[in-house]
Write a protein that holds these residues in place. Structure first.
Motif, PDB file in Angstrom:
ATOM      1  N   ARG A 111       0.835  -1.210   0.000  1.00 19.58           N
ATOM      2  CA  ARG A 111       0.000   0.000   0.000  1.00 19.58           C
ATOM      3  C   ARG A 111       0.868   1.258   0.000  1.00 19.58           C
ATOM      4  N   LEU A 112       1.884   1.276   0.847  1.00 17.53           N
ATOM      5  CA  LEU A 112       2.771   2.438   0.901  1.00 17.53           C
ATOM      6  C   LEU A 112       3.440   2.676  -0.448  1.00 17.53           C
ATOM      7  N   TYR A 113       3.927   1.611  -1.046  1.00 18.47           N
ATOM      8  CA  TYR A 113       4.603   1.729  -2.343  1.00 18.47           C
ATOM      9  C   TYR A 113       3.641   2.251  -3.411  1.00 18.47           C
ATOM     10  N   ASP A 172       1.054  12.353  -8.243  1.00 18.18           N
ATOM     11  CA  ASP A 172       1.283  13.148  -9.461  1.00 18.18           C
ATOM     12  C   ASP A 172       2.229  14.294  -9.146  1.00 18.18           C
ATOM     13  N   LEU A 173       3.236  14.453  -9.967  1.00 17.93           N
ATOM     14  CA  LEU A 173       4.227  15.507  -9.777  1.00 17.93           C
ATOM     15  C   LEU A 173       4.000  16.643 -10.753  1.00 17.93           C
ATOM     16  N   PRO A 174       4.365  17.867 -10.370  1.00 14.89           N
ATOM     17  CA  PRO A 174       4.234  19.003 -11.294  1.00 14.89           C
ATOM     18  C   PRO A 174       5.050  18.765 -12.569  1.00 14.89           C
ATOM     19  N   GLY A 175       4.419  19.025 -13.704  1.00 17.71           N
ATOM     20  CA  GLY A 175       5.123  18.896 -14.973  1.00 17.71           C
ATOM     21  C   GLY A 175       5.266  17.477 -15.472  1.00 17.71           C
ATOM     22  N   ARG A 176       4.629  16.511 -14.803  1.00 13.14           N
ATOM     23  CA  ARG A 176       4.723  15.121 -15.240  1.00 13.14           C
ATOM     24  C   ARG A 176       3.342  14.613 -15.603  1.00 13.14           C
ATOM     25  N   ALA A 196       5.914  12.083  -0.511  1.00 17.28           N
ATOM     26  CA  ALA A 196       5.183  11.169   0.356  1.00 17.28           C
ATOM     27  C   ALA A 196       5.612  11.328   1.811  1.00 17.28           C
ATOM     28  N   MET A 197       6.919  11.396   2.061  1.00 15.62           N
ATOM     29  CA  MET A 197       7.405  11.545   3.435  1.00 15.62           C
ATOM     30  C   MET A 197       6.963  12.895   4.020  1.00 15.62           C
ATOM     31  N   SER A 198       7.003  13.939   3.212  1.00 15.03           N
ATOM     32  CA  SER A 198       6.589  15.262   3.667  1.00 15.03           C
ATOM     33  C   SER A 198       5.099  15.282   4.006  1.00 15.03           C
ATOM     34  N   LYS A 240      -2.258  14.663   3.944  1.00 14.23           N
ATOM     35  CA  LYS A 240      -2.289  13.272   4.406  1.00 14.23           C
ATOM     36  C   LYS A 240      -3.428  12.507   3.733  1.00 14.23           C
ATOM     37  N   SER A 241      -4.590  13.138   3.617  1.00 11.74           N
ATOM     38  CA  SER A 241      -5.734  12.464   2.998  1.00 11.74           C
ATOM     39  C   SER A 241      -5.475  12.191   1.520  1.00 11.74           C
ATOM     40  N   LEU A 242      -4.725  13.075   0.854  1.00  9.61           N
ATOM     41  CA  LEU A 242      -4.393  12.868  -0.551  1.00  9.61           C
ATOM     42  C   LEU A 242      -3.610  11.571  -0.729  1.00  9.61           C
ATOM     43  N   LEU A 243      -2.603  11.371   0.116  1.00  7.35           N
ATOM     44  CA  LEU A 243      -1.788  10.167   0.004  1.00  7.35           C
ATOM     45  C   LEU A 243      -2.563   8.935   0.477  1.00  7.35           C
TER      46      LEU A 243
END
Length: 455
Positions: free
Chosen positions: A65-67, A74-78, A94-96, A106-109
């Motif tokens: 699940r973590l992986y 989603d990253l900016p520009g990707r 993810a860590m941040s 947190k809810s997003l992840l």
């Protein structure tokens, strides 16, 4: 190269402090070095690398699940959509989010870790995730030997203790329209980020459990997690070990409702298994001992009790204050706090002819929210529909119940009891004091001798 973050990672905002970021970067280097990808590709790591690093610290399902949550970020520009492997930018984000982020981050992840359709998931899938999260916390704390004297052993039957804790956490979720998630038929309702974010915001244990899984499971930024505030140290006198009615999940849940100054240490004051089935023994071991948690198990297996915010005293008046509460831990977890309707917080009396003799919390004489009769082994929990003092429902399986196990835990550090030649045997032995008061015979030397230094 080396420990320097990639340009992609630098472009993603992180709430980690520089020293924290350095430790996260070192962990990423370790993961990326495991079965490293082709030299021409950006540095990343695989699921196998994460599993190899975690080892047996977390259940495999939670590692997956973590992986998946990290690679779906989603990253900016990707181009949006899950990547095959986890990049440094995704790992940092993810860590941040998980360790320092807002409830929205947190809810997003969390939603990325729960498979669903688009940005919504079924409540049933959140239920499964929550049960796996609770189970993972137990697993990693046991693996790292961080249970602080408490034990964990799942007992057979339904519901399990993990399910009871997960159900309590989920009961605080508000579905679209504001309804609580309480019935089985509601599990097919769809929940979006607004509902999940509100849940994470209002139920701090969800974020705390995520933090425990990440910090203890991945062994990163562990110094920032104070397990002493989550799990109190268990203190039992030598030779007094006994299986407790409390499991570590119940301890974590109840500890979170105690005043902050009482959360780091619990000490066993009374156990019917050790000290006998005697109301006199109970009184002798809990009076003048500071705040404490009292709990019992009725013959139907319901476990419930109350928190006394100050020392118990044997007297015909109500005592205590509005920090007291009633609770249940099985088959459901709940804490019931004061309503302000009356001040019938605590009651302990014996040897009286015209008023009840026993221990009570909430309600009124003959109609307590929790009552333990002087005829030890009997009690009642009356609420039609709820206790006036604590707004609690009936805690026991039957209104009038019998019990065979009861225990009391002193909360916080024990008050110092310096030895003094001026003390009488009654000063040194609270059981003797309680027995004297129970018999209706006062301490006639009171006022005729010097007051002990610690009185």
């Amino acid at each position: 190269m080396g420990n320097s973050p990639s340009q992609s990672a630098q472009s993603c905002p992180s709430q980690l402090l520089p020293q924290e970021q350095a430790k996260v970067d070192r962990l990423f280097d370790t993961l990326a070095a495991h079965g490293s990808h082709s030299h021409g590709s950006p540095r990343s790591f695989s699921l196998q690398a994460l599993k190899a690093h975690v080892g047996g610290a977390l259940p495999e399902a939670m590692v997956t699940r973590l992986y998946d949550g990290m690679r779906r970020l989603d990253l900016p520009g990707r181009h949006p959509g899950p990547s095959e492997r986890v990049s440094q930018a995704q790992f940092t984000m993810a860590m941040s989010h998980l360790l320092k982020g807002s409830s929205g981050e947190k809810s997003l992840l969390l939603l990325k870790m729960v498979p669903g359709k688009g940005s919504s998931v079924k409540a049933r899938d959140i239920q499964k995730f929550t049960e796996e999260l609770v189970s993972s916390v137990l697993h990693v704390l046991d693996f790292r030997r961080e249970l602080r004297g408490w034990t964990w052993k799942e007992t057979p039957g339904t519901p399990s203790r993990v399910q009871v804790m997960a159900a309590q956490l989920l009961s605080e979720m508000r579905l679209p329209g504001g309804k609580q998630l309480l019935e089985a038929e509601q599990l097919d309702c769809m929940c979006g980020q607004a509902e999940v974010e509100d849940w994470v915001f209002r139920v701090p244990l969800v974020a705390t459990f995520l933090g425990v899984v990440i910090r203890q499971g991945l062994q990163v930024l562990t110094a920032s997690l104070s397990l002493a505030d989550l799990i109190p140290k268990r203190h039992v006198d030598p030779g007094q070990e006994v299986a407790s009615l409390l499991d570590v999940l119940s301890v974590i849940y109840l500890n979170g409702h105690l005043p902050q100054e009482h959360r780091r240490s619990w000490r066993l004051l009374f156990s019917s298994e050790l000290h006998g089935h005697s109301f006199a023994q109970l009184c002798g071991r809990i009076t003048r001992r500071g705040p404490c948690l009292l709990l019992l198990e009725d013959l139907a297996g319901h476990v419930f009790g109350g928190f006394a915010s100050c020392s118990w005293e044997i007297k015909p008046q109500f005592q205590g204050d509005n920090k007291c509460f009633l609770f249940s831990v099985f088959p459901r977890m709940a804490v019931h706090t004061c309503t302000g309707y009356n001040d019938h917080f605590m009651y302990l009396n014996q040897g009286q002819q015209t008023i009840p003799n026993g221990l009570g919390m909430g309600g009124q004489h003959g109609y307590f929210g929790l009552w333990i009769d002087v005829d030890f082994g009997k009690g009642h929990s009356k609420a039609k529909p709820t206790c006036t003092t604590y707004n609690s429902p009936q805690l026991s399986a039957q209104e009038d119940f019998c019990f065979h196990r009861i225990e009391v835990w002193g909360i916080g550090d024990a008050e110092s009891q310096p030895a003094s030649s001026k003390k009488s045997i009654l000063d040194r032995d609270p059981e003797a004091t309680a027995l004297l008061e129970i018999s209706g015979r006062g301490r006639h030397s009171e006022g005729l001798r010097e007051v002990p230094d610690d009185a």
